[in-house]
Structure formats: structure tokens, C-alpha cells
Write an enzyme that holds these catalytic residues in place. Structure first.
Site, PDB file in Angstrom:
ATOM      1  N   PRO A 182      28.217  28.032 -13.062  1.00  0.00           N
ATOM      2  CA  PRO A 182      26.904  28.189 -12.433  1.00  0.00           C
ATOM      3  C   PRO A 182      26.940  28.922 -11.097  1.00  0.00           C
ATOM      4  CG  PRO A 182      27.307  25.901 -13.074  1.00  0.00           C
ATOM      5  CD  PRO A 182      28.609  26.631 -13.180  1.00  0.00           C
ATOM      6  N   GLU A 183      25.748  29.306 -10.676  1.00  0.00           N
ATOM      7  CA  GLU A 183      25.533  29.818  -9.324  1.00  0.00           C
ATOM      8  C   GLU A 183      26.076  28.806  -8.311  1.00  0.00           C
ATOM      9  OE1 GLU A 183      21.694  31.099  -6.504  1.00  0.00           O
ATOM     10  OE2 GLU A 183      21.380  29.981  -8.364  1.00  0.00           O
ATOM     11  N   ALA A 184      26.871  29.308  -7.344  1.00  0.00           N
ATOM     12  CA  ALA A 184      27.315  28.501  -6.203  1.00  0.00           C
ATOM     13  C   ALA A 184      28.132  27.278  -6.602  1.00  0.00           C
ATOM     14  CB  ALA A 184      26.120  28.068  -5.355  1.00  0.00           C
ATOM     15  N   PHE A 185      28.832  27.331  -7.745  1.00  0.00           N
ATOM     16  CA  PHE A 185      29.614  26.157  -8.159  1.00  0.00           C
ATOM     17  C   PHE A 185      30.670  25.800  -7.112  1.00  0.00           C
ATOM     18  CE2 PHE A 185      33.115  24.049 -10.429  1.00  0.00           C
ATOM     19  CZ  PHE A 185      32.426  22.974 -10.967  1.00  0.00           C
TER      20      PHE A 185
END
EC number: 3.5.5.4
Length: 211
Positions: free
Chosen positions: A68-71
Site C-alpha cells: 500500500p501507499e506509505a506502508f
């Protein structure tokens, strides 16, 4: 080439089946899209978690794994960092200090570890991170090949709404599309998928599915 799902479980993965070309003789690529949460303010533990999930995906035969985004670094949903016009609270400053410390340098040791993971499990890896460049943070996607090489990055060009308080703006210099044996790989982050000119630029480079 057809992109097909893998039956990975764990925190509730999302899968999509997308046809990459209409030729029935085309090859098949097995991909995993991971939906899992960050261990907030603990980047080493988040990297450990990423490796566990990557190993699980690889055990099902995944060739491409997308996180995901910004994991790595975390998406700060609900946080304000104590910001109002003309003022910041001490508590908010401390929260941002911890958030900044959880971000990663690109290149840096965390990037090296992610590259090693991709090589160890023989997968193409697309990883959402919070990138630290001096005092500025960026919402960034990193790309790795299955031989354990870091390919490059895409910085989110236009942070959405209040994201602009904490993240810098990317630019057109980081809109890559990589031609790989599993297809052409690139990324549009969150609201970027609704930016027609960005998508047009990526389509012009041959990408057909945005991560």
C-alpha cells in the site's frame, strides 16, 4: 499477458484480475496486492512485517507484489500534528518528529533491505514508503526487480488536501515506467489515479495498469 490473483490470506489481501492483451497465447503473471497496516512509529518492525507478507505471497507463486501507499513510515490518518494557521502545538511537533524519524532515506539501509527481500523471494516488488529528504517528507513508491536491484522511485506529485501540510510535492522527473519480464510497471498513488494528464503520460510510456 494476463495478470491473475494469488490466494494470499493474512490481513485481508485484495486481488484483481486484469487482462494484459487479448492474445490467448500470452503468458500469465501472478500478482499479489497486499492490504495490511503499518506498525506506526516502528520502521524496523514494519520491515519485518513486510518480509513476512512478501514470503507468504512468494509461497503462492507471486511474481509481482504490490504494497500500500506509505506502508513503510505510515499513512497518518486522523493526525493533525497540532497544526492551525499561525500556530503549532508542542505535542504536534513531537508527533511530527517521530513521524519524520520513521521515514526512510532513498537510497539508504531500508532500501537495501527491501532490495534484498525482492532478490531473496525472486519477486518484483512495488513498495509504498514515506521518503525523507532533509527536512521534507514525500509519499513515494519504490520499485525493485526480482534479482534484488533497486530500480527507482515515484514521488506523489500532488498530495491530496491536508496531506500537503506534511508531504512535499513530487515532479515529472519521477514518473517511471519499467519494462520488465512481467510487464511494464509504474505507479499512480491514490488520487493521482484521477489525474488525466499523469495517466496519459504513463500510458504513453506503455503502462496499462497503475499500481
Amino acid at each position: 499477458m494476463a495478470l491473475v490473483p494469488t490466494p494470499v490470506v493474512n490481513e485481508g489481501q485484495l486481488f484483481a484480475e486484469v487482462e494484459m492483451g487479448g492474445d490467448s497465447s500470452s503468458s500469465t503473471v501472478r500478482a499479489t496486492v497486499v492490504q495490511a497496516s503499518t506498525i506506526f512509529y516502528d520502521t524496523p518492525a514494519t520491515l519485518d512485517k513486510a518480509e513476512r507478507l512478501l514470503a507468504e505471497a512468494a509461497s503462492y507463486g507471486a511474481q509481482l507484489v504490490v504494497f500500500p501507499e506509505a506502508f513503510i513510515g505510515g499513512y497518518p490518518r486522523g493526525l493533525t500534528f497540532g497544526v492551525s494557521i499561525g500556530n503549532r502545538t508542542d505535542k504536534g511537533k513531537e508527533e511530527f518528529r517521530k513521524y519524520h524519524a520513521s521515514a526512510i532515506d532513498v537510497p539508504g539501509p531500508e532500501v537495501d533491505r527491501l532490495a534484498a527481500m525482492a532478490g531473496k523471494y525472486k519477486v518484483y516488488l512495488v513498495m509504498g514508503v514515506i521518503e525523507r529528504d532533509g527536512y521534507t517528507l514525500y509519499c513515494t513508491v519504490l520499485f525493485f526487480d526480482s534479482q534484488g536491484h533497486y530500480l527507482g522511485k515515484h514521488r506523489k506529485i500532488m498530495p491530496t488536501a491536508l496531506e500537503r501540510i506534511i508531504w512535499g510535492f513530487g515532479d515529472g522527473s519521477t514518473v517511471p515506467v519499467y519494462d520488465t519480464p512481467v510487464g511494464k510497471i509504474g505507479a499512480a498513488i491514490c488520487w493521482e489515479n484521477r489525474m488525466p494528464l499523469l495517466r496519459t503520460a504513463m500510458y504513453a510510456k506503455g503502462q496499462r495498469c497503475a499500481c
